[in-house]
Structure formats: C-alpha cells, structure tokens
Design a protein around this motif. Structure first.
Motif, PDB file in Angstrom:
ATOM      1  N   CYS A 178       1.442  29.910 -16.009  1.00 27.83           N
ATOM      2  CA  CYS A 178       0.127  29.050 -15.552  1.00 27.83           C
ATOM      3  C   CYS A 178       0.278  28.481 -14.364  1.00 27.83           C
ATOM      4  CB  CYS A 178      -0.447  28.101 -16.501  1.00 27.83           C
ATOM      5  SG  CYS A 178       0.605  26.764 -16.870  1.00 27.83           S
ATOM      6  N   SER A 179      -0.889  28.321 -13.778  1.00 23.37           N
ATOM      7  CA  SER A 179      -0.870  27.377 -12.380  1.00 23.37           C
ATOM      8  C   SER A 179      -1.308  26.049 -12.876  1.00 23.37           C
ATOM      9  CB  SER A 179      -1.529  27.817 -11.237  1.00 23.37           C
ATOM     10  OG  SER A 179      -2.933  27.903 -11.521  1.00 23.37           O
ATOM     11  N   VAL A 180      -0.878  25.045 -12.129  1.00 20.83           N
ATOM     12  CA  VAL A 180      -1.126  23.477 -12.562  1.00 20.83           C
ATOM     13  C   VAL A 180      -1.804  22.998 -11.132  1.00 20.83           C
ATOM     14  CG1 VAL A 180      -0.453  21.355 -13.290  1.00 20.83           C
ATOM     15  CG2 VAL A 180       0.437  23.436 -14.275  1.00 20.83           C
ATOM     16  N   GLU A 181      -3.049  22.633 -11.214  1.00 14.31           N
ATOM     17  CA  GLU A 181      -3.457  21.871 -10.088  1.00 14.31           C
ATOM     18  C   GLU A 181      -3.567  20.443 -10.513  1.00 14.31           C
ATOM     19  OE1 GLU A 181      -7.441  23.125  -7.728  1.00 14.31           O
ATOM     20  OE2 GLU A 181      -7.846  21.479  -9.223  1.00 14.31           O
ATOM     21  N   SER A 182      -3.034  19.597  -9.555  1.00 18.61           N
ATOM     22  CA  SER A 182      -3.065  18.100  -9.724  1.00 18.61           C
ATOM     23  C   SER A 182      -3.922  17.404  -8.909  1.00 18.61           C
ATOM     24  CB  SER A 182      -1.452  17.863  -9.662  1.00 18.61           C
ATOM     25  OG  SER A 182      -1.438  16.113  -9.472  1.00 18.61           O
ATOM     26  N   THR A 183      -4.859  16.592  -9.381  1.00 14.01           N
ATOM     27  CA  THR A 183      -5.717  15.956  -8.268  1.00 14.01           C
ATOM     28  C   THR A 183      -5.444  14.383  -8.700  1.00 14.01           C
ATOM     29  OG1 THR A 183      -7.472  17.671  -8.510  1.00 14.01           O
ATOM     30  CG2 THR A 183      -8.161  15.686  -7.755  1.00 14.01           C
ATOM     31  N   LEU A 184      -5.218  13.703  -7.600  1.00 10.51           N
ATOM     32  CA  LEU A 184      -4.930  12.343  -7.804  1.00 10.51           C
ATOM     33  C   LEU A 184      -5.899  11.328  -6.866  1.00 10.51           C
ATOM     34  CD1 LEU A 184      -1.374  10.700  -7.730  1.00 10.51           C
ATOM     35  CD2 LEU A 184      -3.192   9.760  -6.167  1.00 10.51           C
ATOM     36  N   LEU A 185      -6.310  10.626  -7.673  1.00 12.61           N
ATOM     37  CA  LEU A 185      -7.461   9.891  -6.776  1.00 12.61           C
ATOM     38  C   LEU A 185      -6.967   8.376  -6.543  1.00 12.61           C
ATOM     39  CD1 LEU A 185     -10.488   9.850  -5.617  1.00 12.61           C
ATOM     40  CD2 LEU A 185     -11.070   9.252  -7.840  1.00 12.61           C
ATOM     41  N   LYS A 186      -6.672   8.011  -5.440  1.00 11.54           N
ATOM     42  CA  LYS A 186      -6.323   6.624  -5.155  1.00 11.54           C
ATOM     43  C   LYS A 186      -7.437   5.629  -5.273  1.00 11.54           C
ATOM     44  CE  LYS A 186      -4.313   5.493  -1.397  1.00 11.54           C
ATOM     45  NZ  LYS A 186      -3.743   5.324   0.220  1.00 11.54           N
ATOM     46  N   MET A 235       0.875  -1.198  -0.005  1.00 10.85           N
ATOM     47  CA  MET A 235      -0.131  -0.041   0.081  1.00 10.85           C
ATOM     48  C   MET A 235       0.899   1.165  -0.049  1.00 10.85           C
ATOM     49  SD  MET A 235      -3.175   0.738  -0.036  1.00 10.85           S
ATOM     50  CE  MET A 235      -4.522   1.429   0.784  1.00 10.85           C
ATOM     51  N   ALA A 236       0.622   2.048  -0.777  1.00 10.74           N
ATOM     52  CA  ALA A 236       1.528   3.329  -0.791  1.00 10.74           C
ATOM     53  C   ALA A 236       1.054   4.102  -0.011  1.00 10.74           C
ATOM     54  CB  ALA A 236       0.896   4.216  -2.324  1.00 10.74           C
ATOM     55  N   SER A 237       2.521   4.850   0.424  1.00  5.93           N
ATOM     56  CA  SER A 237       2.077   6.135   1.663  1.00  5.93           C
ATOM     57  C   SER A 237       1.465   7.251   1.322  1.00  5.93           C
ATOM     58  CB  SER A 237       3.553   6.243   2.236  1.00  5.93           C
ATOM     59  OG  SER A 237       4.166   6.823   1.360  1.00  5.93           O
ATOM     60  N   LEU A 238       0.875   7.891   2.089  1.00  2.50           N
ATOM     61  CA  LEU A 238       0.131   9.049   1.703  1.00  2.50           C
ATOM     62  C   LEU A 238       1.169   9.976   1.191  1.00  2.50           C
ATOM     63  CD1 LEU A 238      -2.122  11.123   2.379  1.00  2.50           C
ATOM     64  CD2 LEU A 238      -1.417  11.564   4.470  1.00  2.50           C
ATOM     65  N   LYS A 239       2.368   9.981   1.946  1.00  2.00           N
ATOM     66  CA  LYS A 239       3.496  11.074   1.807  1.00  2.00           C
ATOM     67  C   LYS A 239       4.047  10.912   0.140  1.00  2.00           C
ATOM     68  CE  LYS A 239       7.815  12.872   3.339  1.00  2.00           C
ATOM     69  NZ  LYS A 239       8.947  12.875   4.117  1.00  2.00           N
ATOM     70  N   SER A 240       3.856   9.669  -0.222  1.00  2.00           N
ATOM     71  CA  SER A 240       4.671   9.469  -1.531  1.00  2.00           C
ATOM     72  C   SER A 240       3.567   9.625  -2.531  1.00  2.00           C
ATOM     73  CB  SER A 240       4.809   7.929  -1.498  1.00  2.00           C
ATOM     74  OG  SER A 240       5.991   7.502  -0.585  1.00  2.00           O
ATOM     75  N   LEU A 241       2.397   9.393  -2.460  1.00  2.00           N
ATOM     76  CA  LEU A 241       1.376   9.791  -3.430  1.00  2.00           C
ATOM     77  C   LEU A 241       1.211  11.270  -3.488  1.00  2.00           C
ATOM     78  CD1 LEU A 241      -1.271   6.974  -3.084  1.00  2.00           C
ATOM     79  CD2 LEU A 241       0.069   7.441  -4.940  1.00  2.00           C
ATOM     80  N   LYS A 242       1.108  11.984  -2.341  1.00  2.00           N
ATOM     81  CA  LYS A 242       1.057  13.551  -2.522  1.00  2.00           C
ATOM     82  C   LYS A 242       2.264  14.004  -3.201  1.00  2.00           C
ATOM     83  CE  LYS A 242      -1.467  14.888   1.502  1.00  2.00           C
ATOM     84  NZ  LYS A 242      -1.348  15.769   2.767  1.00  2.00           N
ATOM     85  N   GLY A 243       3.470  13.346  -2.869  1.00  2.00           N
ATOM     86  CA  GLY A 243       4.674  13.573  -3.711  1.00  2.00           C
ATOM     87  C   GLY A 243       4.649  13.454  -5.276  1.00  2.00           C
ATOM     88  N   ALA A 244       4.080  12.601  -5.587  1.00  2.00           N
ATOM     89  CA  ALA A 244       3.906  12.107  -6.854  1.00  2.00           C
ATOM     90  C   ALA A 244       2.890  13.045  -7.558  1.00  2.00           C
ATOM     91  CB  ALA A 244       3.496  10.796  -7.261  1.00  2.00           C
TER      92      ALA A 244
END
Length: 124
Positions: free
Chosen positions: A105-113, A1-10
């Motif tokens: 520009c600004s970039v918003e990244s939305t990652l869904l686990k 299972m991926a860590s919260l910190k790692s996915l936020k980093g990605a």
C-alpha cells in the motif's frame, strides 16, 4: 519552534514506518479494507483512540495503531520536537483496487502544525 525540515522528516518517518512490516498493521488493515469493499483507510494518530473508524475492530490492529501512535512520539523525541507543536497527524493507507495482497500500500502522512502549516509526505 520546530524547524520545517524536522517536521517534514517526522511526517515522512512515520509514514515509512506505517508502510513497513515493522508496524504490524499488515495484513490486518488490508484484510479489513477488503472486507468492507474499501481501498483506503485513515488513522488519526493524535486521537485518543487512533483506530480507523471505517473498519471493524480487531485486537491486533488496535494494538498496532496504539503502538504506531507511540512510535510517532518516539520519532518526535529523537528529532528533539515536542508533541505540542503538532495539531494533527493523519495517515491514509491506499491499496490497489486489485488488492493483490494485504501488505502493499501507499501511505500519505499529513502533519498539521499548531500554527496551521501543513506537510504532506507520501511513501509508495
């Protein structure tokens, strides 16, 4: 299972890369937004064709979107994460209404686990 910190980093790393000149999305995405009278465009990096549906197709931007998709896979691999742990990844590019240039520009990244947890990272 991926860590919260790692996915936020990605999520942050891909947004940062997408904003940079190294992504080769610029100036194309800004020019095409201006052509349509838009200040925002979105890319779904988990789609089989990650091109922004609201924009006219050009080869340069299409190639850059595919390369960005591959860059995300590389980022995950470097963090020892699996693509199968990610259900969705959307990037929203926002330009100023004055459209001073096609690069800023600004970039918003939305990652869904897969489990439904969502991470939003902004690069301005």
């Amino acid at each position: 299972m991926a860590s919260l910190k790692s996915l936020k980093g990605a999520a942050y790393d891909i947004a940062h890369h997408a904003q940079s000149g190294l992504s080769y999305l610029h100036p194309y995405i800004g020019q095409l937004c201006e052509e349509k009278g838009l200040i925002e465009a979105s890319v779904n990096l988990l789609d089989s064709n990650p091109y922004p549906c609201e924009l006219r197709r050009i080869d340069q931007l299409e190639s850059s979107c595919i390369a960005l998709q591959e860059k995300f896979k590389d980022i995950l691999a470097k963090l020892n994460l699996l693509l199968s742990e990610v259900r969705g990844l959307h990037l929203k590019f926002s330009f100023s209404s004055s459209m001073d240039d096609y690069y800023t520009c600004s970039v918003e990244s939305t990652l869904l686990k897969q489990d439904g947890a969502k991470f939003v990272q902004n690069v301005r």
